[in-house]
Design an enzyme around this catalytic site. Structure first.
Site, PDB file in Angstrom:
ATOM      1  N   HIS A 110      35.259  32.938  43.665  1.00  0.00           N
ATOM      2  CA  HIS A 110      34.362  33.549  42.675  1.00  0.00           C
ATOM      3  C   HIS A 110      33.302  34.467  43.287  1.00  0.00           C
ATOM      4  O   HIS A 110      33.110  35.590  42.846  1.00  0.00           O
ATOM      5  CB  HIS A 110      33.699  32.456  41.838  1.00  0.00           C
ATOM      6  CG  HIS A 110      32.859  32.996  40.723  1.00  0.00           C
ATOM      7  ND1 HIS A 110      33.399  33.748  39.696  1.00  0.00           N
ATOM      8  CD2 HIS A 110      31.535  32.940  40.484  1.00  0.00           C
ATOM      9  CE1 HIS A 110      32.442  34.113  38.873  1.00  0.00           C
ATOM     10  NE2 HIS A 110      31.291  33.644  39.332  1.00  0.00           N
TER      11      HIS A 110
ATOM     12  N   HIS B 290      23.298  39.024  43.190  1.00  0.00           N
ATOM     13  CA  HIS B 290      24.035  38.036  43.997  1.00  0.00           C
ATOM     14  C   HIS B 290      24.277  38.537  45.423  1.00  0.00           C
ATOM     15  O   HIS B 290      25.248  38.156  46.070  1.00  0.00           O
ATOM     16  CB  HIS B 290      25.369  37.673  43.335  1.00  0.00           C
ATOM     17  CG  HIS B 290      25.225  37.197  41.927  1.00  0.00           C
ATOM     18  ND1 HIS B 290      24.452  36.114  41.589  1.00  0.00           N
ATOM     19  CD2 HIS B 290      25.749  37.660  40.762  1.00  0.00           C
ATOM     20  CE1 HIS B 290      24.504  35.930  40.281  1.00  0.00           C
ATOM     21  NE2 HIS B 290      25.269  36.861  39.752  1.00  0.00           N
TER      22      HIS B 290
ATOM     23  N   ASN C  41      30.512  29.733  38.877  1.00  0.00           N
ATOM     24  CA  ASN C  41      29.290  28.937  38.686  1.00  0.00           C
ATOM     25  C   ASN C  41      29.106  28.503  37.237  1.00  0.00           C
ATOM     26  O   ASN C  41      28.561  27.438  36.969  1.00  0.00           O
ATOM     27  CB  ASN C  41      28.060  29.709  39.179  1.00  0.00           C
ATOM     28  CG  ASN C  41      27.953  31.098  38.610  1.00  0.00           C
ATOM     29  OD1 ASN C  41      28.908  31.869  38.670  1.00  0.00           O
ATOM     30  ND2 ASN C  41      26.801  31.435  38.052  1.00  0.00           N
TER      31      ASN C  41
ATOM     32  N   ASP D 263      34.306  32.096  35.853  1.00  0.00           N
ATOM     33  CA  ASP D 263      33.342  32.279  34.765  1.00  0.00           C
ATOM     34  C   ASP D 263      34.079  32.600  33.462  1.00  0.00           C
ATOM     35  O   ASP D 263      34.325  33.763  33.132  1.00  0.00           O
ATOM     36  CB  ASP D 263      32.286  33.342  35.101  1.00  0.00           C
ATOM     37  CG  ASP D 263      31.252  32.814  36.096  1.00  0.00           C
ATOM     38  OD1 ASP D 263      31.324  31.626  36.469  1.00  0.00           O
ATOM     39  OD2 ASP D 263      30.370  33.595  36.488  1.00  0.00           O
TER      40      ASP D 263
HETATM   41 FE   LIG Z   1      29.376  33.913  38.335  1.00  0.00          FE
END
Ligand SMILES: [Fe+2]
Ligand SMILES: *[C@@H]1O[C@H](CO)[C@@H](O)[C@H](O)[C@H]1NC(C)=O
Ligand SMILES: *[C@@H]1O[C@H](CO)[C@@H](O)[C@H](O)[C@H]1NC(C)=O
Ligand SMILES: *[C@@H]1O[C@H](CO)[C@@H](O)[C@H](O)[C@H]1NC(C)=O
Ligand SMILES: *[C@@H]1O[C@H](CO)[C@@H](O)[C@H](O)[C@H]1NC(C)=O
Ligand SMILES: *[C@@H]1O[C@H](CO)[C@@H](O)[C@H](O)[C@H]1NC(C)=O
Length: 459
Positions: free
Chosen positions: A312, A322, A227, A190
Protein backbone atom coordinates in the site's frame (compact mmCIF):
# COMPACT_ATOMS: atom_id res chain seq x y z
CA UNK A 1 12.61 37.64 -34.70
CA UNK A 2 15.45 37.98 -32.19
CA UNK A 3 13.03 38.01 -29.31
CA UNK A 4 11.38 34.93 -30.79
CA UNK A 5 14.58 32.93 -31.00
CA UNK A 6 15.54 34.01 -27.47
CA UNK A 7 12.23 32.69 -26.32
CA UNK A 8 12.87 29.42 -28.11
CA UNK A 9 16.28 29.01 -26.49
CA UNK A 10 14.83 29.95 -23.11
CA UNK A 11 12.19 27.26 -23.55
CA UNK A 12 14.88 24.79 -24.62
CA UNK A 13 16.91 25.68 -21.55
CA UNK A 14 13.88 25.22 -19.35
CA UNK A 15 13.10 21.84 -20.80
CA UNK A 16 16.72 20.75 -20.37
CA UNK A 17 16.62 21.96 -16.77
CA UNK A 18 13.53 19.87 -16.35
CA UNK A 19 15.38 16.80 -17.66
CA UNK A 20 18.25 17.30 -15.23
CA UNK A 21 15.98 17.45 -12.23
CA UNK A 22 13.65 14.62 -12.93
CA UNK A 23 10.84 13.63 -15.19
CA UNK A 24 7.54 15.13 -16.12
CA UNK A 25 5.18 16.95 -13.82
CA UNK A 26 2.01 17.00 -15.83
CA UNK A 27 0.60 20.44 -16.53
CA UNK A 28 -2.90 19.02 -16.61
CA UNK A 29 -4.79 20.53 -13.73
CA UNK A 30 -7.97 18.97 -12.67
CA UNK A 31 -10.73 21.16 -11.32
CA UNK A 32 -10.58 20.75 -7.55
CA UNK A 33 -13.84 19.84 -5.92
CA UNK A 34 -14.60 18.14 -2.67
CA UNK A 35 -15.12 14.41 -3.04
CA UNK A 36 -18.49 13.52 -1.60
CA UNK A 37 -19.73 10.02 -0.84
CA UNK A 38 -22.56 8.72 -2.98
CA UNK A 39 -25.69 8.18 -0.90
CA UNK A 40 -26.48 4.70 0.42
CA UNK A 41 -29.71 4.83 -1.65
CA UNK A 42 -27.55 4.71 -4.80
CA UNK A 43 -26.69 1.11 -3.87
CA UNK A 44 -29.83 -0.54 -2.52
CA UNK A 45 -29.69 -4.23 -1.61
CA UNK A 46 -30.94 -6.49 -4.41
CA UNK A 47 -34.64 -7.30 -4.22
CA UNK A 48 -36.06 -10.48 -2.74
CA UNK A 49 -36.01 -12.11 0.67
CA UNK A 50 -32.43 -12.60 1.97
CA UNK A 51 -30.97 -11.92 -1.46
CA UNK A 52 -27.20 -12.55 -1.74
CA UNK A 53 -25.33 -9.27 -2.11
CA UNK A 54 -21.83 -7.77 -2.19
CA UNK A 55 -20.67 -10.65 -4.35
CA UNK A 56 -16.94 -10.74 -4.99
CA UNK A 57 -14.40 -13.24 -6.23
CA UNK A 58 -10.65 -13.59 -5.89
CA UNK A 59 -8.07 -16.22 -6.77
CA UNK A 60 -8.48 -19.21 -4.46
CA UNK A 61 -5.32 -21.23 -4.96
CA UNK A 62 -1.70 -21.02 -6.04
CA UNK A 63 -2.07 -21.24 -9.83
CA UNK A 64 -5.45 -19.82 -10.84
CA UNK A 65 -7.58 -22.97 -10.95
CA UNK A 66 -9.25 -21.97 -7.71
CA UNK A 67 -11.69 -19.17 -6.90
CA UNK A 68 -12.96 -17.83 -3.60
CA UNK A 69 -16.57 -16.70 -4.02
CA UNK A 70 -17.80 -14.41 -1.25
CA UNK A 71 -21.20 -12.86 -0.57
CA UNK A 72 -23.40 -11.51 2.20
CA UNK A 73 -26.92 -12.48 3.14
CA UNK A 74 -28.70 -10.05 5.44
CA UNK A 75 -31.28 -12.15 7.28
CA UNK A 76 -30.48 -15.84 7.29
CA UNK A 77 -27.28 -17.87 6.86
CA UNK A 78 -29.10 -20.23 4.52
CA UNK A 79 -28.77 -21.26 1.82
CA UNK A 80 -25.05 -21.54 2.07
CA UNK A 81 -24.05 -23.09 -1.22
CA UNK A 82 -22.82 -21.90 -4.56
CA UNK A 83 -23.82 -23.89 -7.66
CA UNK A 84 -21.39 -23.66 -10.56
CA UNK A 85 -20.89 -25.19 -13.98
CA UNK A 86 -18.69 -24.67 -17.03
CA UNK A 87 -20.47 -22.50 -19.58
CA UNK A 88 -20.04 -25.18 -22.26
CA UNK A 89 -21.69 -27.84 -20.04
CA UNK A 90 -25.29 -28.43 -19.15
CA UNK A 91 -26.48 -26.64 -16.04
CA UNK A 92 -27.94 -29.99 -14.92
CA UNK A 93 -24.38 -31.14 -14.20
CA UNK A 94 -23.72 -28.21 -11.87
CA UNK A 95 -21.47 -28.80 -8.88
CA UNK A 96 -22.10 -27.37 -5.46
CA UNK A 97 -19.72 -25.96 -2.91
CA UNK A 98 -20.49 -25.13 0.71
CA UNK A 99 -19.37 -21.80 2.09
CA UNK A 100 -17.96 -20.99 5.48
CA UNK A 101 -20.02 -18.39 7.30
CA UNK A 102 -18.79 -15.65 9.54
CA UNK A 103 -20.34 -12.62 11.20
CA UNK A 104 -18.80 -9.87 13.24
CA UNK A 105 -19.77 -6.98 15.48
CA UNK A 106 -18.12 -3.59 15.29
CA UNK A 107 -19.11 -1.08 18.00
CA UNK A 108 -22.92 -1.14 17.61
CA UNK A 109 -22.95 -2.60 14.09
CA UNK A 110 -23.70 -6.25 13.41
CA UNK A 111 -22.74 -7.65 10.03
CA UNK A 112 -24.88 -9.83 7.83
CA UNK A 113 -23.90 -13.45 7.22
CA UNK A 114 -20.64 -13.38 5.29
CA UNK A 115 -20.12 -16.45 3.11
CA UNK A 116 -16.83 -17.62 1.61
CA UNK A 117 -16.77 -20.64 -0.69
CA UNK A 118 -13.48 -21.90 -2.13
CA UNK A 119 -13.74 -23.83 -5.38
CA UNK A 120 -10.65 -25.65 -6.61
CA UNK A 121 -9.45 -27.67 -9.59
CA UNK A 122 -11.40 -25.79 -12.22
CA UNK A 123 -10.29 -25.99 -15.83
CA UNK A 124 -7.88 -23.29 -17.02
CA UNK A 125 -9.09 -20.67 -19.46
CA UNK A 126 -12.74 -21.63 -19.05
CA UNK A 127 -15.89 -19.63 -18.51
CA UNK A 128 -18.01 -20.72 -15.55
CA UNK A 129 -21.45 -19.67 -14.40
CA UNK A 130 -22.28 -19.62 -10.72
CA UNK A 131 -25.50 -19.16 -8.86
CA UNK A 132 -26.25 -18.00 -5.33
CA UNK A 133 -29.48 -17.85 -3.37
CA UNK A 134 -32.55 -19.99 -2.86
CA UNK A 135 -36.08 -20.57 -4.06
CA UNK A 136 -36.96 -17.03 -3.04
CA UNK A 137 -34.29 -15.35 -5.09
CA UNK A 138 -31.35 -16.62 -7.12
CA UNK A 139 -28.65 -14.52 -8.65
CA UNK A 140 -26.42 -15.77 -11.45
CA UNK A 141 -22.91 -14.56 -12.30
CA UNK A 142 -19.93 -15.78 -14.31
CA UNK A 143 -16.16 -15.62 -14.47
CA UNK A 144 -13.36 -16.94 -16.66
CA UNK A 145 -10.40 -18.80 -15.17
CA UNK A 146 -6.95 -17.65 -16.35
CA UNK A 147 -4.91 -19.68 -18.84
CA UNK A 148 -2.45 -22.19 -17.45
CA UNK A 149 0.56 -20.55 -15.83
CA UNK A 150 3.32 -20.14 -18.42
CA UNK A 151 6.02 -17.74 -19.57
CA UNK A 152 4.38 -16.28 -22.66
CA UNK A 153 0.75 -16.17 -21.57
CA UNK A 154 -0.70 -12.74 -22.37
CA UNK A 155 -2.83 -11.34 -19.58
CA UNK A 156 -4.21 -7.90 -18.71
CA UNK A 157 -4.45 -6.51 -15.21
CA UNK A 158 -6.23 -3.37 -14.12
CA UNK A 159 -4.62 -1.42 -11.29
CA UNK A 160 -6.84 0.54 -8.90
CA UNK A 161 -6.18 1.99 -5.46
CA UNK A 162 -7.72 4.04 -2.66
CA UNK A 163 -11.12 3.80 -4.27
CA UNK A 164 -13.67 4.76 -1.60
CA UNK A 165 -17.27 5.45 -2.66
CA UNK A 166 -17.55 9.05 -3.80
CA UNK A 167 -18.78 10.38 -7.13
CA UNK A 168 -15.10 10.44 -8.15
CA UNK A 169 -14.74 6.79 -7.11
CA UNK A 170 -17.69 6.04 -9.35
CA UNK A 171 -15.95 7.72 -12.29
CA UNK A 172 -12.75 5.74 -11.73
CA UNK A 173 -14.65 2.49 -11.31
CA UNK A 174 -16.88 3.04 -14.35
CA UNK A 175 -13.87 4.10 -16.38
CA UNK A 176 -12.09 0.84 -15.59
CA UNK A 177 -15.30 -1.12 -16.07
CA UNK A 178 -15.68 0.27 -19.58
CA UNK A 179 -12.22 -1.03 -20.51
CA UNK A 180 -13.03 -4.47 -21.80
CA UNK A 181 -9.39 -5.58 -21.74
CA UNK A 182 -9.14 -5.88 -17.94
CA UNK A 183 -9.19 -9.52 -16.76
CA UNK A 184 -8.21 -9.11 -13.10
CA UNK A 185 -7.82 -6.10 -10.84
CA UNK A 186 -4.72 -5.61 -8.74
CA UNK A 187 -6.16 -3.53 -5.90
CA UNK A 188 -3.47 -1.70 -3.95
CA UNK A 189 -5.41 -1.05 -0.74
CA UNK A 190 -7.91 1.32 0.94
CA UNK A 191 -11.32 0.01 -0.03
CA UNK A 192 -14.41 1.54 1.60
CA UNK A 193 -13.15 4.38 3.81
CA UNK A 194 -15.79 3.39 6.38
CA UNK A 195 -13.34 4.59 9.02
CA UNK A 196 -13.74 8.20 7.86
CA UNK A 197 -17.28 8.14 9.21
CA UNK A 198 -18.44 8.39 12.85
CA UNK A 199 -17.79 5.15 14.75
CA UNK A 200 -16.30 3.69 11.54
CA UNK A 201 -19.84 3.28 10.27
CA UNK A 202 -19.56 -0.28 8.98
CA UNK A 203 -22.64 0.11 6.80
CA UNK A 204 -20.13 1.80 4.48
CA UNK A 205 -18.45 -1.58 4.05
CA UNK A 206 -21.81 -2.91 2.83
CA UNK A 207 -22.48 -0.08 0.40
CA UNK A 208 -18.94 -0.41 -0.95
CA UNK A 209 -19.46 -4.12 -1.54
CA UNK A 210 -22.62 -3.32 -3.51
CA UNK A 211 -20.95 -0.46 -5.40
CA UNK A 212 -18.14 -2.60 -6.85
CA UNK A 213 -20.17 -5.81 -7.29
CA UNK A 214 -20.75 -5.41 -11.02
CA UNK A 215 -17.01 -5.93 -11.49
CA UNK A 216 -15.95 -7.95 -8.42
CA UNK A 217 -18.60 -10.64 -9.02
CA UNK A 218 -17.27 -11.27 -12.54
CA UNK A 219 -13.49 -10.95 -12.31
CA UNK A 220 -11.07 -11.47 -9.44
CA UNK A 221 -9.80 -8.51 -7.51
CA UNK A 222 -6.49 -9.20 -5.79
CA UNK A 223 -6.56 -7.48 -2.42
CA UNK A 224 -3.85 -5.53 -0.59
CA UNK A 225 -4.48 -4.14 2.91
CA UNK A 226 -4.21 -0.36 3.32
CA UNK A 227 -4.32 1.80 6.40
CA UNK A 228 -8.08 2.28 5.99
CA UNK A 229 -8.48 -1.48 6.46
CA UNK A 230 -7.14 -1.32 10.02
CA UNK A 231 -10.31 -0.01 11.69
CA UNK A 232 -8.33 0.16 14.91
CA UNK A 233 -10.40 2.24 17.34
CA UNK A 234 -9.70 1.41 21.00
CA UNK A 235 -11.72 4.50 22.04
CA UNK A 236 -14.88 2.63 21.02
CA UNK A 237 -13.60 -0.75 22.17
CA UNK A 238 -12.37 -1.92 18.76
CA UNK A 239 -8.88 -3.21 19.39
CA UNK A 240 -8.50 -5.89 16.72
CA UNK A 241 -6.82 -4.38 13.66
CA UNK A 242 -8.20 -5.39 10.24
CA UNK A 243 -11.38 -6.95 11.69
CA UNK A 244 -13.98 -5.93 9.06
CA UNK A 245 -11.54 -6.32 6.16
CA UNK A 246 -10.32 -9.81 7.06
CA UNK A 247 -13.86 -11.03 7.79
CA UNK A 248 -15.15 -9.76 4.45
CA UNK A 249 -12.24 -10.30 2.06
CA UNK A 250 -10.56 -13.69 2.05
CA UNK A 251 -7.33 -14.39 0.15
CA UNK A 252 -5.42 -17.63 -0.62
CA UNK A 253 -2.63 -17.06 1.90
CA UNK A 254 -2.35 -20.66 3.09
CA UNK A 255 -1.49 -21.94 -0.37
CA UNK A 256 1.36 -19.39 -0.31
CA UNK A 257 2.61 -20.83 3.02
CA UNK A 258 1.81 -17.53 4.67
CA UNK A 259 0.60 -17.48 8.27
CA UNK A 260 -1.45 -14.31 7.81
CA UNK A 261 -3.92 -13.11 5.15
CA UNK A 262 -2.24 -9.70 5.02
CA UNK A 263 0.72 -11.05 3.03
CA UNK A 264 0.59 -13.79 0.40
CA UNK A 265 1.40 -14.57 -3.22
CA UNK A 266 -0.21 -16.08 -6.30
CA UNK A 267 0.76 -17.13 -9.78
CA UNK A 268 -1.57 -16.00 -12.50
CA UNK A 269 -0.87 -16.47 -16.23
CA UNK A 270 2.73 -15.22 -16.68
CA UNK A 271 2.86 -13.20 -13.46
CA UNK A 272 4.06 -13.98 -9.96
CA UNK A 273 2.35 -11.55 -7.62
CA UNK A 274 3.55 -10.88 -4.08
CA UNK A 275 1.28 -8.91 -1.75
CA UNK A 276 2.84 -7.25 1.31
CA UNK A 277 1.41 -5.42 4.30
CA UNK A 278 2.71 -1.95 5.10
CA UNK A 279 0.87 -2.11 8.42
CA UNK A 280 2.16 -5.38 9.83
CA UNK A 281 5.58 -5.94 11.35
CA UNK A 282 8.31 -6.48 8.75
CA UNK A 283 11.53 -6.06 10.73
CA UNK A 284 14.15 -8.79 10.85
CA UNK A 285 12.80 -12.05 12.40
CA UNK A 286 9.13 -11.06 12.04
CA UNK A 287 6.71 -13.48 10.32
CA UNK A 288 6.33 -11.25 7.25
CA UNK A 289 10.12 -10.87 6.91
CA UNK A 290 10.77 -14.60 7.23
CA UNK A 291 8.02 -15.36 4.74
CA UNK A 292 9.25 -12.87 2.13
CA UNK A 293 12.82 -14.16 2.47
CA UNK A 294 11.66 -17.65 1.46
CA UNK A 295 9.26 -16.29 -1.10
CA UNK A 296 11.94 -15.10 -3.52
CA UNK A 297 13.42 -18.60 -3.65
CA UNK A 298 10.08 -19.90 -4.99
CA UNK A 299 9.94 -17.58 -7.98
CA UNK A 300 10.88 -19.26 -11.25
CA UNK A 301 11.17 -16.71 -14.04
CA UNK A 302 11.17 -19.51 -16.62
CA UNK A 303 7.60 -20.20 -15.51
CA UNK A 304 6.41 -16.71 -14.44
CA UNK A 305 8.67 -14.06 -16.01
CA UNK A 306 6.78 -11.13 -14.49
CA UNK A 307 7.51 -10.49 -10.82
CA UNK A 308 5.13 -7.91 -9.37
CA UNK A 309 4.91 -6.69 -5.78
CA UNK A 310 1.90 -4.92 -4.31
CA UNK A 311 2.23 -2.86 -1.11
CA UNK A 312 0.00 0.00 0.00
CA UNK A 313 2.52 2.64 1.07
CA UNK A 314 4.89 3.68 -1.77
CA UNK A 315 8.67 3.61 -1.37
CA UNK A 316 9.33 6.24 -4.05
CA UNK A 317 6.89 9.12 -3.80
CA UNK A 318 7.51 12.80 -4.53
CA UNK A 319 4.26 14.28 -3.28
CA UNK A 320 4.17 16.13 0.02
CA UNK A 321 1.60 13.62 1.21
CA UNK A 322 2.83 10.54 3.07
CA UNK A 323 6.35 11.58 2.11
CA UNK A 324 8.83 8.87 3.19
CA UNK A 325 6.19 6.82 5.03
CA UNK A 326 7.33 3.80 3.04
CA UNK A 327 10.98 4.47 3.87
CA UNK A 328 11.48 2.00 6.70
CA UNK A 329 10.09 -0.85 4.60
CA UNK A 330 12.29 0.22 1.67
CA UNK A 331 15.33 0.02 3.94
CA UNK A 332 14.35 -3.51 4.96
CA UNK A 333 13.54 -5.01 1.58
CA UNK A 334 14.86 -2.95 -1.32
CA UNK A 335 18.09 -4.94 -1.73
CA UNK A 336 16.02 -8.14 -2.08
CA UNK A 337 13.89 -6.51 -4.77
CA UNK A 338 16.98 -5.45 -6.74
CA UNK A 339 18.78 -8.79 -6.31
CA UNK A 340 15.67 -10.63 -7.47
CA UNK A 341 14.95 -8.19 -10.30
CA UNK A 342 11.37 -7.35 -9.39
CA UNK A 343 9.69 -5.86 -12.46
CA UNK A 344 7.09 -3.61 -10.88
CA UNK A 345 6.05 -2.41 -7.44
CA UNK A 346 2.45 -1.23 -7.24
CA UNK A 347 1.31 1.08 -4.47
CA UNK A 348 -1.48 3.45 -3.56
CA UNK A 349 -1.91 5.58 -0.43
CA UNK A 350 -0.93 8.90 -2.04
CA UNK A 351 -4.08 10.18 -3.75
CA UNK A 352 -2.48 10.94 -7.08
CA UNK A 353 -0.46 9.22 -9.80
CA UNK A 354 3.29 8.74 -10.12
CA UNK A 355 5.67 6.51 -12.06
CA UNK A 356 9.31 6.19 -11.08
CA UNK A 357 12.43 5.58 -13.11
CA UNK A 358 14.25 2.31 -12.47
CA UNK A 359 16.17 3.46 -9.42
CA UNK A 360 17.57 1.98 -6.27
CA UNK A 361 18.99 3.34 -3.08
CA UNK A 362 20.61 0.19 -1.77
CA UNK A 363 24.11 1.60 -1.34
CA UNK A 364 22.98 3.97 1.36
CA UNK A 365 23.83 3.28 4.96
CA UNK A 366 23.73 5.52 7.97
CA UNK A 367 27.30 6.81 7.65
CA UNK A 368 28.28 6.85 3.97
CA UNK A 369 26.33 9.91 2.67
CA UNK A 370 25.13 7.98 -0.42
CA UNK A 371 21.50 8.85 0.20
CA UNK A 372 20.52 9.72 -3.36
CA UNK A 373 18.70 7.07 -5.42
CA UNK A 374 20.59 6.13 -8.57
CA UNK A 375 19.55 4.65 -11.92
CA UNK A 376 19.64 0.88 -11.58
CA UNK A 377 18.85 -1.49 -14.44
CA UNK A 378 17.98 -4.24 -11.96
CA UNK A 379 15.55 -2.13 -9.96
CA UNK A 380 11.76 -2.18 -10.28
CA UNK A 381 9.61 0.62 -11.65
CA UNK A 382 7.51 1.98 -8.78
CA UNK A 383 3.93 2.95 -9.61
CA UNK A 384 1.72 4.94 -7.27
CA UNK A 385 -1.92 4.53 -8.26
CA UNK A 386 -3.66 5.87 -5.15
CA UNK A 387 -5.91 7.94 -7.37
CA UNK A 388 -9.21 6.07 -7.03
CA UNK A 389 -11.03 9.22 -5.85
CA UNK A 390 -11.99 8.62 -2.23
CA UNK A 391 -13.56 11.04 0.27
CA UNK A 392 -10.20 12.47 1.38
CA UNK A 393 -9.67 14.21 -1.96
CA UNK A 394 -6.65 14.71 -4.16
CA UNK A 395 -2.97 14.94 -3.18
CA UNK A 396 -2.06 18.03 -5.22
CA UNK A 397 1.15 19.37 -3.68
CA UNK A 398 4.46 18.17 -5.10
CA UNK A 399 7.92 18.29 -3.58
CA UNK A 400 9.98 20.60 -5.77
CA UNK A 401 12.03 20.29 -7.81
CA UNK A 402 10.84 16.97 -9.16
CA UNK A 403 13.38 14.43 -7.85
CA UNK A 404 15.42 12.42 -10.34
CA UNK A 405 13.66 9.19 -9.37
CA UNK A 406 10.28 10.55 -10.50
CA UNK A 407 9.51 9.93 -14.20
CA UNK A 408 5.92 11.19 -14.39
CA UNK A 409 3.54 12.59 -11.82
CA UNK A 410 0.07 14.04 -12.00
CA UNK A 411 -2.49 15.00 -9.40
CA UNK A 412 -5.56 13.50 -11.08
CA UNK A 413 -7.87 10.59 -10.38
CA UNK A 414 -7.59 7.54 -12.60
CA UNK A 415 -6.52 3.92 -12.91
CA UNK A 416 -3.82 1.96 -14.75
CA UNK A 417 -3.67 -1.08 -17.03
CA UNK A 418 -0.85 -3.57 -17.46
CA UNK A 419 -1.06 -5.62 -20.66
CA UNK A 420 1.45 -8.44 -20.48
CA UNK A 421 2.17 -9.56 -24.06
CA UNK A 422 4.84 -12.22 -23.61
CA UNK A 423 7.93 -12.89 -21.50
CA UNK A 424 9.74 -9.75 -22.65
CA UNK A 425 7.12 -7.06 -23.22
CA UNK A 426 4.25 -5.50 -21.32
CA UNK A 427 2.36 -2.37 -22.29
CA UNK A 428 1.51 -0.11 -19.40
CA UNK A 429 -0.97 2.79 -19.51
CA UNK A 430 -2.45 5.22 -17.02
CA UNK A 431 -5.92 6.66 -17.66
CA UNK A 432 -7.12 9.87 -16.05
CA UNK A 433 -10.85 10.03 -15.38
CA UNK A 434 -11.43 13.13 -17.48
CA UNK A 435 -10.35 11.40 -20.70
CA UNK A 436 -12.17 8.78 -22.75
CA UNK A 437 -10.96 5.31 -21.79
CA UNK A 438 -8.80 4.69 -24.88
CA UNK A 439 -6.72 7.80 -24.06
CA UNK A 440 -3.59 7.11 -22.02
CA UNK A 441 -2.13 10.12 -20.21
CA UNK A 442 1.01 8.13 -19.43
CA UNK A 443 2.21 5.01 -21.22
CA UNK A 444 5.32 2.89 -21.46
CA UNK A 445 6.53 -0.38 -22.94
CA UNK A 446 7.92 -2.22 -19.94
CA UNK A 447 10.71 -4.72 -20.53
CA UNK A 448 11.00 -7.79 -18.37
CA UNK A 449 13.96 -7.67 -15.96
CA UNK A 450 14.83 -11.34 -16.35
CA UNK A 451 14.31 -11.89 -20.08
CA UNK A 452 14.99 -8.48 -21.61
CA UNK A 453 16.69 -6.19 -19.08
CA UNK A 454 17.01 -3.16 -21.33
CA UNK A 455 16.50 0.41 -20.15
CA UNK A 456 13.03 1.51 -21.28
CA UNK A 457 13.66 5.20 -20.73
CA UNK A 458 16.41 5.39 -23.37
CA UNK A 459 14.53 3.62 -26.17
FE1 LIG B 1 -3.83 4.81 2.45
C1 LIG C 1 -24.76 3.43 16.78
O1 LIG C 1 -24.33 4.51 17.56
C2 LIG C 1 -24.47 5.79 16.95
C3 LIG C 1 -23.87 6.83 17.86
O2 LIG C 1 -24.33 6.68 19.17
C4 LIG C 1 -25.91 6.06 16.61
O3 LIG C 1 -26.02 7.29 15.91
C5 LIG C 1 -26.44 4.94 15.72
O4 LIG C 1 -27.82 5.13 15.48
C6 LIG C 1 -26.22 3.59 16.40
N1 LIG C 1 -26.60 2.54 15.48
C7 LIG C 1 -27.25 1.47 15.90
C8 LIG C 1 -27.51 0.42 14.87
O5 LIG C 1 -27.63 1.31 17.04
C1 LIG D 1 -38.56 -18.19 1.05
O1 LIG D 1 -38.50 -19.56 0.62
C2 LIG D 1 -38.83 -20.48 1.65
C3 LIG D 1 -38.56 -21.89 1.10
O2 LIG D 1 -39.06 -22.02 -0.18
C4 LIG D 1 -40.28 -20.28 2.07
O3 LIG D 1 -40.61 -21.17 3.11
C5 LIG D 1 -40.42 -18.84 2.57
O4 LIG D 1 -41.78 -18.59 2.87
C6 LIG D 1 -39.93 -17.84 1.54
N1 LIG D 1 -39.93 -16.52 2.16
C7 LIG D 1 -40.36 -15.44 1.53
C8 LIG D 1 -40.29 -14.15 2.30
O5 LIG D 1 -40.77 -15.45 0.39
C1 LIG E 1 -22.01 6.13 -11.52
O1 LIG E 1 -21.61 6.24 -12.86
C2 LIG E 1 -22.51 5.62 -13.79
C3 LIG E 1 -21.88 5.67 -15.16
O2 LIG E 1 -21.54 6.97 -15.50
C4 LIG E 1 -23.85 6.32 -13.72
O3 LIG E 1 -24.77 5.67 -14.57
C5 LIG E 1 -24.37 6.27 -12.28
O4 LIG E 1 -25.56 7.02 -12.19
C6 LIG E 1 -23.34 6.85 -11.33
N1 LIG E 1 -23.81 6.68 -9.97
C7 LIG E 1 -24.03 7.70 -9.17
C8 LIG E 1 -24.55 7.39 -7.81
O5 LIG E 1 -23.81 8.85 -9.50
C1 LIG F 1 28.45 1.65 4.37
O1 LIG F 1 28.54 1.85 2.98
C2 LIG F 1 29.88 1.98 2.50
C3 LIG F 1 29.83 2.33 1.03
O2 LIG F 1 28.97 1.47 0.33
C4 LIG F 1 30.64 0.68 2.78
O3 LIG F 1 31.97 0.78 2.32
C5 LIG F 1 30.60 0.39 4.26
O4 LIG F 1 31.20 -0.87 4.52
C6 LIG F 1 29.18 0.39 4.79
N1 LIG F 1 29.19 0.27 6.23
C7 LIG F 1 28.73 -0.82 6.86
C8 LIG F 1 28.86 -0.80 8.36
O5 LIG F 1 28.23 -1.76 6.27
C1 LIG G 1 6.69 -9.90 -27.49
O1 LIG G 1 5.76 -8.85 -27.66
C2 LIG G 1 6.28 -7.70 -28.28
C3 LIG G 1 5.21 -6.65 -28.25
O2 LIG G 1 4.02 -7.11 -28.78
C4 LIG G 1 6.73 -8.06 -29.70
O3 LIG G 1 7.27 -6.92 -30.31
C5 LIG G 1 7.74 -9.16 -29.63
O4 LIG G 1 8.12 -9.56 -30.93
C6 LIG G 1 7.20 -10.34 -28.86
N1 LIG G 1 8.23 -11.35 -28.69
C7 LIG G 1 8.09 -12.56 -29.16
C8 LIG G 1 9.24 -13.49 -28.93
O5 LIG G 1 7.10 -12.93 -29.76
Amino acid sequence: MAAGSELVSLLLLLSIANLCNGGITSRYTRKLEASVDMPAEAFPPPGGYNAPEQVHITQGDRDGRGVIISWVTPLSPKPNVVRYWAADCDEKHADESQARITTYKYYNYTSGFIHHATIKNLKYGTKYFYELGSDNVTRRFFFTTPPMVGPDVPYTFGIIGDLGQTYDSNQTFEHYYSNLKGQTVLFVGDLSYADNHPFHDNRKWDTWGRFVEKSTAYQPWIWTAGNHEMDFAPEIGEKTPFKPFTRRYHVPYRSAQSTCPLWYSIKRASAYIIVLSSYSAYGTYTPQYEWLLKEFTKVNREETPWLIVMVHSPWYNSYEYHYMEGESMRVMFESWFVQNKVDLVLSGHVHAYERSERVSNVRYNITNRLSTPIRDINAPIYLTVGDGGNIEGLANRYTEPQPSYSAYREASFGHAMLEIKNRTHAYYTWHRNQDAEPVAADSLWIYNRHWYPEDESSQ
